[in-house]
Motif scaffolding. Structure first.
Motif, PDB file in Angstrom:
ATOM      1  N   VAL A 185       0.819  -1.216   0.000  1.00  0.00           N
ATOM      2  CA  VAL A 185       0.000   0.000   0.000  1.00  0.00           C
ATOM      3  C   VAL A 185       0.856   1.271   0.000  1.00  0.00           C
ATOM      4  N   PRO A 186       1.784   1.456   0.966  1.00  0.00           N
ATOM      5  CA  PRO A 186       2.607   2.673   0.917  1.00  0.00           C
ATOM      6  C   PRO A 186       3.509   2.721  -0.307  1.00  0.00           C
ATOM      7  N   LEU A 187       3.978   1.556  -0.782  1.00  0.00           N
ATOM      8  CA  LEU A 187       4.814   1.549  -1.980  1.00  0.00           C
ATOM      9  C   LEU A 187       4.038   2.063  -3.191  1.00  0.00           C
ATOM     10  N   ALA A 188       2.809   1.597  -3.334  1.00  0.00           N
ATOM     11  CA  ALA A 188       1.990   2.017  -4.476  1.00  0.00           C
ATOM     12  C   ALA A 188       1.681   3.516  -4.411  1.00  0.00           C
ATOM     13  N   ILE A 189       1.346   4.003  -3.211  1.00  0.00           N
ATOM     14  CA  ILE A 189       1.043   5.425  -3.061  1.00  0.00           C
ATOM     15  C   ILE A 189       2.280   6.271  -3.328  1.00  0.00           C
ATOM     16  N   ALA A 190       3.433   5.850  -2.783  1.00  0.00           N
ATOM     17  CA  ALA A 190       4.673   6.603  -2.983  1.00  0.00           C
ATOM     18  C   ALA A 190       5.064   6.652  -4.456  1.00  0.00           C
ATOM     19  N   LEU A 191       4.918   5.519  -5.164  1.00  0.00           N
ATOM     20  CA  LEU A 191       5.266   5.467  -6.584  1.00  0.00           C
ATOM     21  C   LEU A 191       4.359   6.382  -7.403  1.00  0.00           C
ATOM     22  N   ARG A 192       3.080   6.364  -7.080  1.00  0.00           N
ATOM     23  CA  ARG A 192       2.140   7.218  -7.815  1.00  0.00           C
ATOM     24  C   ARG A 192       2.435   8.698  -7.583  1.00  0.00           C
ATOM     25  N   ARG A 193       2.777   9.055  -6.330  1.00  0.00           N
ATOM     26  CA  ARG A 193       3.086  10.452  -6.031  1.00  0.00           C
ATOM     27  C   ARG A 193       4.389  10.881  -6.704  1.00  0.00           C
ATOM     28  N   HIS A 194       5.358   9.964  -6.776  1.00  0.00           N
ATOM     29  CA  HIS A 194       6.627  10.278  -7.430  1.00  0.00           C
ATOM     30  C   HIS A 194       6.405  10.573  -8.908  1.00  0.00           C
ATOM     31  N   ARG A 195       5.566   9.779  -9.562  1.00  0.00           N
ATOM     32  CA  ARG A 195       5.278   9.990 -10.978  1.00  0.00           C
ATOM     33  C   ARG A 195       4.544  11.307 -11.208  1.00  0.00           C
ATOM     34  N   SER A 196       3.760  11.730 -10.196  1.00  0.00           N
ATOM     35  CA  SER A 196       2.996  12.973 -10.314  1.00  0.00           C
ATOM     36  C   SER A 196       3.778  14.189  -9.841  1.00  0.00           C
ATOM     37  N   GLY A 197       5.003  13.954  -9.336  1.00  0.00           N
ATOM     38  CA  GLY A 197       5.819  15.057  -8.856  1.00  0.00           C
ATOM     39  C   GLY A 197       5.413  15.576  -7.487  1.00  0.00           C
ATOM     40  N   LEU A 198       4.676  14.800  -6.722  1.00  0.00           N
ATOM     41  CA  LEU A 198       4.230  15.215  -5.393  1.00  0.00           C
ATOM     42  C   LEU A 198       5.174  14.680  -4.325  1.00  0.00           C
TER      43      LEU A 198
END
Length: 278
Positions: A185-198
């Motif tokens: 769960v945290p890995l998926a959220i972190a990866l998505r935020r990284h791709r979005s520049g957040l």
């Protein structure tokens, strides 16, 4: 339900209401949920290191509960994006006691006494009243739908854990593996935020970590009590967290009206007392 079991579950309910209040207080809910699940995984790793491995008979329940928790986090995020905590929380948590009690009766033949069923009805009725007082009747259809689906998931993983922990022969080992398996769960959220520049703000991570510790303690206590008390009764008393959440809303977030919330809290408290005496 013994007095010890009752007090433990009530404390767990207070912890759960507390960490959900943190979610409400922070705009970056995805960041908080990521930190909460990361804290789960880290604490789970620690429990695994110091506890015996759970028995093989409990692993299907661990796998089932972990899978359901993935869906829980997705729905929780979506529900809070479309509706506020004061709508989502009472609807989703209020469904669980009745569903857990009925499932326990069907799956493992565990039934409550007539007084226990009356107490369960009071808890569910009080939670439902609280949901209506908080505006659930006027909530967007999408919010209600997500909340109902959340309630179904909560009931499903509660039953799975209640059965699994009784077969585990190692309560802390069961908890450890269940918490560790939340790491995607945290890995998926972190990866998505990284791709979005957040980026994650420090305040969000600190609050999320604190919420994660509270969530682990709350769920761990409930898992333990499920080994010594009926699943339906534990689930019902556990949902007294809605009363604590109402108090937090009144005192900290200035939610109104007060009268309806106090009436609902009194109904839930009556149900808790009946369950404790049953």
């Amino acid at each position: 339900m013994s007095l010890t079991a009752l007090l433990l579950v009530l404390f767990a309910a207070l912890l759960h209401a507390g960490w959900n209040a943190l979610v409400k207080a922070v705009d970056d809910r995805a960041g908080v949920l990521a930190a909460v699940s990361a804290a789960h995984a880290l604490l789970g790793l620690g429990l695994i290191a110091i506890s015996p491995a759970p028995a093989m008979a409990s692993w299907p329940a661990i796998a089932t509960s972990a899978s359901l928790h993935y869906g829980y986090y997705v729905l929780l995020f979506r529900a809070y994006r479309h509706g506020d905590l004061s709508q989502v929380y009472p609807i989703s948590r209020g469904m669980a006691p009745a569903l857990v009690a009925l499932s326990a009766a069907v799956l493992i033949g565990e039934s409550l006494t007539p007084q226990g069923w009356l107490g369960l009805a009071c808890v569910c009725g009080g939670v439902g009243l609280l949901a209506l007082q908080r505006g659930a009747a006027q909530a967007p259809a999408q919010t209600v739908a997500f909340s109902i689906c959340l309630g179904l998931l909560i009931a499903a993983y509660s039953v799975a854990d209640g059965i699994g922990v009784r077969h585990s022969e190692s309560v802390f080992g069961y908890m450890g593996w269940l918490f560790l398996l939340e790491f995607p769960v945290p890995l998926a959220i972190a990866l998505r935020r990284h791709r979005s520049g957040l980026r994650f703000e420090r305040r969000v991570l600190i609050l999320g970590a604190a919420g994660g510790v509270a969530a682990v303690a709350a769920y761990g206590i409930v898992l333990y009590v499920k080994t010594i008390a009926p699943l339906g009764a534990v689930s019902a008393v556990r949902e007294s967290s809605v009363v604590f959440a109402a108090g937090i809303g009144i005192l900290l977030f200035k939610e109104r009206p007060i009268g309806g919330r106090l009436l609902a809290a009194a109904v839930v408290a009556t149900g808790v007392i009946l369950l404790a005496l049953a």
